[in-house]
Design a protein around this motif. Structure first.
Motif, PDB file in Angstrom:
ATOM      1  N   HIS A  49       0.834  -1.205   0.000  1.00 58.18           N
ATOM      2  CA  HIS A  49       0.000   0.000   0.000  1.00 58.18           C
ATOM      3  C   HIS A  49       0.867   1.253   0.000  1.00 58.18           C
ATOM      4  O   HIS A  49       0.597   2.210  -0.739  1.00 58.18           O
ATOM      5  CB  HIS A  49      -0.938  -0.013   1.209  1.00 58.18           C
ATOM      6  CG  HIS A  49      -2.036   0.993   1.147  1.00 58.18           C
ATOM      7  ND1 HIS A  49      -1.835   2.330   1.432  1.00 58.18           N
ATOM      8  CD2 HIS A  49      -3.355   0.868   0.812  1.00 58.18           C
ATOM      9  CE1 HIS A  49      -2.970   2.987   1.299  1.00 58.18           C
ATOM     10  NE2 HIS A  49      -3.910   2.120   0.913  1.00 58.18           N
ATOM     11  N   GLU A  50       1.917   1.260   0.822  1.00 55.43           N
ATOM     12  CA  GLU A  50       2.781   2.430   0.905  1.00 55.43           C
ATOM     13  C   GLU A  50       3.499   2.674  -0.424  1.00 55.43           C
ATOM     14  O   GLU A  50       3.643   3.836  -0.861  1.00 55.43           O
ATOM     15  CB  GLU A  50       3.795   2.259   2.037  1.00 55.43           C
ATOM     16  CG  GLU A  50       4.813   3.371   2.167  1.00 55.43           C
ATOM     17  CD  GLU A  50       4.206   4.735   2.444  1.00 55.43           C
ATOM     18  OE1 GLU A  50       4.910   5.745   2.262  1.00 55.43           O
ATOM     19  OE2 GLU A  50       3.014   4.805   2.844  1.00 55.43           O
ATOM     20  N   ALA A  51       3.953   1.608  -1.075  1.00 52.61           N
ATOM     21  CA  ALA A  51       4.622   1.782  -2.369  1.00 52.61           C
ATOM     22  C   ALA A  51       3.671   2.377  -3.395  1.00 52.61           C
ATOM     23  O   ALA A  51       4.039   3.266  -4.178  1.00 52.61           O
ATOM     24  CB  ALA A  51       5.160   0.438  -2.858  1.00 52.61           C
ATOM     25  N   ALA A  52       2.418   1.906  -3.401  1.00 52.14           N
ATOM     26  CA  ALA A  52       1.425   2.450  -4.337  1.00 52.14           C
ATOM     27  C   ALA A  52       1.100   3.903  -3.990  1.00 52.14           C
ATOM     28  O   ALA A  52       0.902   4.739  -4.886  1.00 52.14           O
ATOM     29  CB  ALA A  52       0.170   1.594  -4.319  1.00 52.14           C
ATOM     30  N   ARG A  53       1.037   4.206  -2.698  1.00 50.93           N
ATOM     31  CA  ARG A  53       0.767   5.587  -2.293  1.00 50.93           C
ATOM     32  C   ARG A  53       1.865   6.522  -2.769  1.00 50.93           C
ATOM     33  O   ARG A  53       1.593   7.631  -3.275  1.00 50.93           O
ATOM     34  CB  ARG A  53       0.628   5.665  -0.771  1.00 50.93           C
ATOM     35  CG  ARG A  53       0.173   7.035  -0.267  1.00 50.93           C
ATOM     36  CD  ARG A  53       0.357   7.158   1.235  1.00 50.93           C
ATOM     37  NE  ARG A  53       1.765   7.180   1.615  1.00 50.93           N
ATOM     38  CZ  ARG A  53       2.560   8.255   1.523  1.00 50.93           C
ATOM     39  NH1 ARG A  53       2.077   9.396   1.046  1.00 50.93           N
ATOM     40  NH2 ARG A  53       3.817   8.188   1.892  1.00 50.93           N
ATOM     41  N   ARG A  54       3.100   6.088  -2.631  1.00 56.55           N
ATOM     42  CA  ARG A  54       4.222   6.926  -3.074  1.00 56.55           C
ATOM     43  C   ARG A  54       4.198   7.150  -4.581  1.00 56.55           C
ATOM     44  O   ARG A  54       4.579   8.214  -5.065  1.00 56.55           O
ATOM     45  CB  ARG A  54       5.552   6.294  -2.658  1.00 56.55           C
ATOM     46  CG  ARG A  54       5.813   6.344  -1.155  1.00 56.55           C
ATOM     47  CD  ARG A  54       7.126   5.657  -0.805  1.00 56.55           C
ATOM     48  NE  ARG A  54       7.394   5.696   0.620  1.00 56.55           N
ATOM     49  CZ  ARG A  54       7.989   6.699   1.248  1.00 56.55           C
ATOM     50  NH1 ARG A  54       8.389   7.757   0.536  1.00 56.55           N
ATOM     51  NH2 ARG A  54       8.196   6.659   2.540  1.00 56.55           N
ATOM     52  N   ARG A  55       3.750   6.140  -5.321  1.00 56.90           N
ATOM     53  CA  ARG A  55       3.647   6.279  -6.783  1.00 56.90           C
ATOM     54  C   ARG A  55       2.406   7.053  -7.198  1.00 56.90           C
ATOM     55  O   ARG A  55       2.292   7.454  -8.364  1.00 56.90           O
ATOM     56  CB  ARG A  55       3.605   4.897  -7.442  1.00 56.90           C
ATOM     57  CG  ARG A  55       4.871   4.083  -7.331  1.00 56.90           C
ATOM     58  CD  ARG A  55       4.818   2.868  -8.255  1.00 56.90           C
ATOM     59  NE  ARG A  55       3.679   2.001  -7.957  1.00 56.90           N
ATOM     60  CZ  ARG A  55       3.713   0.957  -7.118  1.00 56.90           C
ATOM     61  NH1 ARG A  55       4.853   0.685  -6.471  1.00 56.90           N
ATOM     62  NH2 ARG A  55       2.655   0.217  -6.910  1.00 56.90           N
TER      63      ARG A  55
END
Length: 429
Positions: free
Chosen positions: A374-380
């Motif tokens: 989730h955090e990786a997608a949020r950063r992208r």
């Protein structure tokens, strides 16, 4: 004992129970059942509740189950989990992915999967019931563990109520429920007031005059009428309501004709409307009817349109005081993982049960996405694109920490009313 002491006493057994609960979840996930067909699930639930020492009521509204766990004088708390799955072909790649098929209410053979996470809800409530039963010194009162069928078609709660649910079990003083949503796993999100929308489903049939596809001048084309309605309905939200008013109007199905060279006699539209208060709901429904009639009149339709009301879901409006109480308990239990839940445009029938009892309630979000993913997608900036949502073939909660958090949340919420806060800490077991 403080509330935290009570929760710690009840949850002390979670480590020993975890492996068994994970096996239960995987089994339920691999054996999904459509609404009103949850016979295997209900049987497992009944057996588990009896092993906890509950008085078990089975077959309520068809497949509904309620376990009553009495532990002396005190309040009564209802915890609810929904049991049904969806007609979806699972595409998660999990080793315990569902491959089931079933016959739906229309007689069609369909794939079935727990693409909304109800299997997680069931498992969490089973875990909470077992842990509460094993730690009677930490609480007092009565726990109702209610397992509801057919949330997806929207009539499971109504059927349980029609089958005298309110007469069969004690009246709860408060009711709680949770739902997995694509938040980071480990989070719980509370929201006072309106949380889930009401939903209205309409079936609209418009009538024209059929003809050969090469002679449109001889026809009144219902496909064109339907198309104009689809476009015009979008202006309800964009041009008839304030930008701050949350409303969704979706045309999910348009059916007409069977051949490219035949103009049909009629067309059918299925429309779904989401609103948060009765005034807005009435205004939107009136606008839909006005637009449909006007477009038919403008096209010279051969007869008035037919507008049929289908399943309606009530709004979920969390009690302010109860939500504040649970939010404070979650903040103590989960610290930064207790977050403010966002307003949801999804709908539920849970509220019909506490409303029938005249009982206040709160309903919260349970995160279920791998936090790192989730955090990786949020950063992208790609959460909407990369994180599968409920009802997607690729939706499945990450097993942990979702399961542990869901059990902890149900126990903590129940203990806000049932916790034995007058007992000495050493009395817990």
């Amino acid at each position: 004992m403080t509330l935290k002491d009570c929760a710690d006493a009840v949850l002390a057994g979670l480590g020993d129970l975890r492996s068994e609960l994970e096996d239960v979840y995987k089994d339920l996930h691999a054996h999904p059942e459509l609404g009103h067909q949850e016979h295997r699930t209900a049987t497992r639930v009944g057996e588990w509740l009896r092993s906890c020492g509950c008085q078990v009521h089975e077959g309520i509204g068809g497949t509904g189950v309620v376990g009553v766990l009495a532990n002396g004088e005190g309040p009564t708390v209802l915890l609810r989990a929904d049991m049904d799955a969806l007609p979806v072909l699972e595409d998660t790649g999990l080793p315990y992915a569902a491959t089931a098929e079933a016959t739906d209410a229309a007689g069609r053979r369909v794939p079935v999967a727990h693409a909304c996470g109800h299997d997680m809800h069931v498992t969490c409530l089973l875990g909470a019931a077992r842990l509460m039963a094993a730690a009677p010194a930490a609480w007092q009162g009565t726990l109702l563990a209610l397992f509801q069928p057919a949330e997806e078609p929207g009539d499971g709660a109504d059927r349980m109520l029609a089958d005298r649910l309110t007469e069969r079990v004690p009246r709860p003083d408060v009711a709680f429920a949770q739902h997995v949503l694509p938040y980071p796993a480990g989070q719980v999100g509370t929201h006072a007031g309106s949380f889930l929308s009401a939903a209205d489903n309409l079936k609209i049939t418009v009538y024209g005059r059929g003809a050969h596809g090469s002679a449109p001048q001889a026809a009144i084309d219902p496909v064109v009428i339907a198309s104009m309605i689809v476009v015009r309905l979008q202006t309800i939200v964009s041009r008839e309501l304030a930008a701050t008013q949350p409303v969704v109007v979706t045309v999910g199905s348009v059916q007409a004709g069977a051949s490219g060279n035949v103009i049909p006699e009629s067309a059918e539209l299925l429309v779904n409307i989401r609103t948060y208060d009765e005034h807005t709901r009435s205004a939107v429904l009136a606008a839909v009817r006005r637009i449909v009639r006007a477009e038919c009149d403008a096209s010279g339709a051969t007869r008035a349109p037919r507008i049929e009301e289908g399943t309606r879901f009530p709004p979920t409006v969390n009690d302010d005081a109860v939500t504040r109480e649970v939010s404070a308990a979650f903040a103590e239990m989960f610290a930064q993982r207790a977050v403010a839940g966002e307003l949801q445009s999804a709908s539920e029938d849970f509220s019909r049960i506490p409303d029938a009892f005249g009982t206040p309630y709160t309903y919260w979000a349970l995160g279920c996405v791998d936090p790192a993913v989730h955090e990786a997608a949020r950063r992208r900036g790609t959460v909407a694109q990369d994180i599968p949502v409920n009802h997607s073939p690729r939706f499945a909660p990450v097993l942990q920490p979702t399961l542990d958090t869901g059990v902890q949340a149900l126990v903590t919420a129940a203990l806000t009313r049932l916790g034995n806060t007058t007992a000495p800490r050493q009395g817990a077991r």
